[in-house]
Motif scaffolding. Sequence first.
Motif, PDB file in Angstrom:
ATOM      1  N   VAL A 158     149.520 -65.470-107.303  1.00  0.00           N
ATOM      2  CA  VAL A 158     150.354 -64.466-107.959  1.00  0.00           C
ATOM      3  C   VAL A 158     151.480 -64.032-107.017  1.00  0.00           C
ATOM      4  CG1 VAL A 158     150.404 -62.203-109.059  1.00  0.00           C
ATOM      5  CG2 VAL A 158     148.395 -63.676-109.320  1.00  0.00           C
ATOM      6  N   THR A 159     152.720 -64.254-107.457  1.00  0.00           N
ATOM      7  CA  THR A 159     153.892 -63.765-106.743  1.00  0.00           C
ATOM      8  C   THR A 159     154.723 -62.953-107.722  1.00  0.00           C
ATOM      9  OG1 THR A 159     153.929 -65.678-105.269  1.00  0.00           O
ATOM     10  CG2 THR A 159     155.954 -64.396-105.458  1.00  0.00           C
ATOM     11  N   VAL A 160     155.083 -61.734-107.346  1.00  0.00           N
ATOM     12  CA  VAL A 160     155.780 -60.829-108.258  1.00  0.00           C
ATOM     13  C   VAL A 160     156.891 -60.115-107.495  1.00  0.00           C
ATOM     14  CG1 VAL A 160     154.086 -59.002-107.810  1.00  0.00           C
ATOM     15  CG2 VAL A 160     155.460 -58.916-109.899  1.00  0.00           C
ATOM     16  N   GLY A 164     158.602 -55.926-111.011  1.00  0.00           N
ATOM     17  CA  GLY A 164     158.042 -56.881-111.973  1.00  0.00           C
ATOM     18  C   GLY A 164     156.624 -56.515-112.366  1.00  0.00           C
ATOM     19  N   SER A 165     155.866 -57.501-112.827  1.00  0.00           N
ATOM     20  CA  SER A 165     154.479 -57.270-113.241  1.00  0.00           C
ATOM     21  C   SER A 165     153.725 -58.590-113.213  1.00  0.00           C
ATOM     22  CB  SER A 165     154.426 -56.672-114.649  1.00  0.00           C
ATOM     23  OG  SER A 165     154.932 -57.585-115.604  1.00  0.00           O
ATOM     24  N   PHE A 166     152.395 -58.505-113.220  1.00  0.00           N
ATOM     25  CA  PHE A 166     151.554 -59.688-113.362  1.00  0.00           C
ATOM     26  C   PHE A 166     150.446 -59.379-114.360  1.00  0.00           C
ATOM     27  CE2 PHE A 166     149.967 -57.381-109.615  1.00  0.00           C
ATOM     28  CZ  PHE A 166     148.619 -57.232-109.916  1.00  0.00           C
ATOM     29  N   THR A 167     149.822 -60.432-114.898  1.00  0.00           N
ATOM     30  CA  THR A 167     148.780 -60.258-115.908  1.00  0.00           C
ATOM     31  C   THR A 167     147.502 -60.974-115.465  1.00  0.00           C
ATOM     32  OG1 THR A 167     149.510 -62.200-117.163  1.00  0.00           O
ATOM     33  CG2 THR A 167     150.432 -60.063-117.803  1.00  0.00           C
ATOM     34  N   PHE A 168     146.390 -60.503-116.009  1.00  0.00           N
ATOM     35  CA  PHE A 168     145.099 -61.102-115.695  1.00  0.00           C
ATOM     36  C   PHE A 168     144.117 -60.821-116.832  1.00  0.00           C
ATOM     37  CE2 PHE A 168     145.033 -56.801-113.988  1.00  0.00           C
ATOM     38  CZ  PHE A 168     143.772 -56.327-114.295  1.00  0.00           C
ATOM     39  N   GLY A 229     155.350 -58.019 -99.179  1.00  0.00           N
ATOM     40  CA  GLY A 229     154.250 -58.603 -98.421  1.00  0.00           C
ATOM     41  C   GLY A 229     153.048 -58.948 -99.285  1.00  0.00           C
ATOM     42  N   ASP A 230     151.919 -59.221 -98.612  1.00  0.00           N
ATOM     43  CA  ASP A 230     150.693 -59.668 -99.259  1.00  0.00           C
ATOM     44  C   ASP A 230     149.752 -58.498 -99.519  1.00  0.00           C
ATOM     45  OD1 ASP A 230     151.564 -62.326 -99.147  1.00  0.00           O
ATOM     46  OD2 ASP A 230     150.757 -62.582 -97.120  1.00  0.00           O
ATOM     47  N   TYR A 231     149.327 -58.369-100.767  1.00  0.00           N
ATOM     48  CA  TYR A 231     148.430 -57.302-101.205  1.00  0.00           C
ATOM     49  C   TYR A 231     147.064 -57.886-101.590  1.00  0.00           C
ATOM     50  CZ  TYR A 231     152.444 -54.108-101.905  1.00  0.00           C
ATOM     51  OH  TYR A 231     153.546 -53.304-101.753  1.00  0.00           O
ATOM     52  N   ASP A 232     146.072 -57.007-101.670  1.00  0.00           N
ATOM     53  CA  ASP A 232     144.783 -57.340-102.269  1.00  0.00           C
ATOM     54  C   ASP A 232     144.570 -56.377-103.434  1.00  0.00           C
ATOM     55  OD1 ASP A 232     142.356 -58.935-102.209  1.00  0.00           O
ATOM     56  OD2 ASP A 232     141.325 -57.082-101.762  1.00  0.00           O
ATOM     57  N   TYR A 233     144.314 -56.921-104.611  1.00  0.00           N
ATOM     58  CA  TYR A 233     144.147 -56.138-105.839  1.00  0.00           C
ATOM     59  C   TYR A 233     142.661 -56.105-106.159  1.00  0.00           C
ATOM     60  CZ  TYR A 233     145.330 -54.564-110.607  1.00  0.00           C
ATOM     61  OH  TYR A 233     145.475 -53.854-111.767  1.00  0.00           O
ATOM     62  N   ARG A 234     142.055 -54.905-106.256  1.00  0.00           N
ATOM     63  CA  ARG A 234     140.600 -54.814-106.326  1.00  0.00           C
ATOM     64  C   ARG A 234     140.151 -53.823-107.390  1.00  0.00           C
ATOM     65  NH1 ARG A 234     136.717 -56.565-103.024  1.00  0.00           N
ATOM     66  NH2 ARG A 234     138.318 -57.269-101.558  1.00  0.00           N
ATOM     67  N   ALA A 235     139.078 -54.205-108.096  1.00  0.00           N
ATOM     68  CA  ALA A 235     138.456 -53.333-109.089  1.00  0.00           C
ATOM     69  C   ALA A 235     136.994 -53.117-108.723  1.00  0.00           C
ATOM     70  CB  ALA A 235     138.565 -53.942-110.484  1.00  0.00           C
ATOM     71  N   SER A 249     138.316 -59.039-106.849  1.00  0.00           N
ATOM     72  CA  SER A 249     139.660 -58.901-106.285  1.00  0.00           C
ATOM     73  C   SER A 249     140.390 -60.231-106.321  1.00  0.00           C
ATOM     74  CB  SER A 249     139.594 -58.389-104.841  1.00  0.00           C
ATOM     75  OG  SER A 249     138.997 -59.365-104.004  1.00  0.00           O
ATOM     76  N   PHE A 250     141.691 -60.163-106.200  1.00  0.00           N
ATOM     77  CA  PHE A 250     142.508 -61.349-105.963  1.00  0.00           C
ATOM     78  C   PHE A 250     143.781 -60.907-105.241  1.00  0.00           C
ATOM     79  CE2 PHE A 250     143.619 -60.001-110.316  1.00  0.00           C
ATOM     80  CZ  PHE A 250     145.009 -59.918-110.254  1.00  0.00           C
ATOM     81  N   PRO A 251     144.416 -61.818-104.462  1.00  0.00           N
ATOM     82  CA  PRO A 251     145.618 -61.457-103.725  1.00  0.00           C
ATOM     83  C   PRO A 251     146.874 -61.626-104.581  1.00  0.00           C
ATOM     84  CG  PRO A 251     144.938 -63.659-103.138  1.00  0.00           C
ATOM     85  CD  PRO A 251     143.903 -63.161-104.108  1.00  0.00           C
ATOM     86  N   PHE A 252     147.909 -60.894-104.222  1.00  0.00           N
ATOM     87  CA  PHE A 252     149.223 -61.127-104.805  1.00  0.00           C
ATOM     88  C   PHE A 252     150.279 -60.802-103.755  1.00  0.00           C
ATOM     89  CE2 PHE A 252     148.532 -56.667-105.821  1.00  0.00           C
ATOM     90  CZ  PHE A 252     149.771 -56.072-105.667  1.00  0.00           C
ATOM     91  N   THR A 253     151.459 -61.359-103.948  1.00  0.00           N
ATOM     92  CA  THR A 253     152.547 -61.191-102.985  1.00  0.00           C
ATOM     93  C   THR A 253     153.740 -60.560-103.686  1.00  0.00           C
ATOM     94  OG1 THR A 253     151.839 -63.125-101.733  1.00  0.00           O
ATOM     95  CG2 THR A 253     154.088 -62.358-101.376  1.00  0.00           C
ATOM     96  N   VAL A 254     154.326 -59.535-103.063  1.00  0.00           N
ATOM     97  CA  VAL A 254     155.508 -58.856-103.596  1.00  0.00           C
ATOM     98  C   VAL A 254     156.735 -59.356-102.843  1.00  0.00           C
ATOM     99  CG1 VAL A 254     156.684 -56.650-103.925  1.00  0.00           C
ATOM    100  CG2 VAL A 254     154.215 -56.819-104.301  1.00  0.00           C
ATOM    101  N   THR A 255     157.756 -59.784-103.604  1.00  0.00           N
ATOM    102  CA  THR A 255     159.008 -60.261-103.020  1.00  0.00           C
ATOM    103  C   THR A 255     160.158 -59.351-103.454  1.00  0.00           C
ATOM    104  OG1 THR A 255     159.398 -61.752-104.880  1.00  0.00           O
ATOM    105  CG2 THR A 255     158.179 -62.635-102.998  1.00  0.00           C
ATOM    106  N   THR A 256     161.349 -59.626-102.954  1.00  0.00           N
ATOM    107  CA  THR A 256     162.520 -58.786-103.228  1.00  0.00           C
ATOM    108  C   THR A 256     162.804 -58.692-104.721  1.00  0.00           C
ATOM    109  OG1 THR A 256     163.458 -59.451-101.117  1.00  0.00           O
ATOM    110  CG2 THR A 256     164.951 -58.431-102.691  1.00  0.00           C
ATOM    111  N   ALA A 257     163.220 -57.513-105.162  1.00  0.00           N
ATOM    112  CA  ALA A 257     163.409 -57.241-106.583  1.00  0.00           C
ATOM    113  C   ALA A 257     164.566 -58.026-107.181  1.00  0.00           C
ATOM    114  CB  ALA A 257     163.657 -55.750-106.789  1.00  0.00           C
TER     115      ALA A 257
END
Length: 367
Positions: A158-160, A164-168, A229-235, A249-257
Amino acid sequence: HPECNMAMFSWCGGVSGNTEEGINIYLNKMVELETDYPERIFIYMTGHLDGGGPTGNLYLRNNQIRDFCNANDKILFDFADIESYDPDGNYFPDGSDGCEWCYDWCLTHECPSCDCAHSQCFNCYLKGKAWWWMMATILGWNSQPDVSIDMIPDSPPVTVTQGGSFTFTGILTNNTDQPQVTDVAIFLDVPTIGPYGPLDIFHNIYLGPNDSLIYTGVTQEVPGYAILGDYDYRAYCGDYPNNPIDSASFPFTVTTALENNIAGDWDLTSWFEPANSVLPEKSRLIGNYPNPFNATTTISFELADESNAALTIYDILGRKVTTISKGYFLAGVHNIPWDASEYSSGIYFYGLTTAGQTTTGRMTLLK
């Protein structure tokens, strides 16, 4: 050895050339031993693979042992079953105890090194893990929490962008035959900062016996101010905040808008919201997937109103095999898994009973 409380009589190649009568002698003798030594736990066992496949005598005789253990509530160390599947769940019905698939697996995965008689090393390792799992289970260990949670990203990795947004897909499962109520909390692990949240909390989510709530297209907005940078998304699920019992959990990366694409906050939509699912006009049995299936399938049904319901499995002769879920369910769609790994191949029927009426469907178990 009076200090030992378990006994298992294992096979070498003794099942392959055996007969139905010969296997019955083994089963009857085991029952005699259980009667003579009621303080002991006796463990039954299948014979190792010989390359004969589903049409061979070994396959029939192993199923004879499995059917007996299922019908009489015996403990079975299913040696042949362990040899039949790789860790990804791929089935190798024509394999032998030499474990031909193990060599292919170990070419692309890290495998242990050992000396193991009559078994490929990696398969011996899997048998050892299964043995200790069985021992712990006999002693009362429950490998699953009462309620478990999972999150499956739609497009990994996941790169956002900022804004932006991501789905799962979000999945919440009741692993017991009793109704459960749980909370779900969502957190982030933020680059250079650490844990942040909760982003959202859902309280008192109701799950019927053995029920799964599956939400597709859950959307997580990423605000314009999000750190790159690199995030960890956790429930987490459980009794928030005192007793979390499972997490995903799963990782995702945030880049420039991107220009003109700025979200305002960490907003989460379409998870555990009534608007995510339109209530059906009438109750119905949706079906099962996959079908045909190997070992596990999921049976889905929907209820127009909250009510008591039971989901029962029958064999081809109409005899009851098991009831996989029974209790009080809320209105909406419910997904009930059935693990048939201990049952023989063949045609089965499932019946949904609500308000005294039963509707049925047909499925095929292939091993």
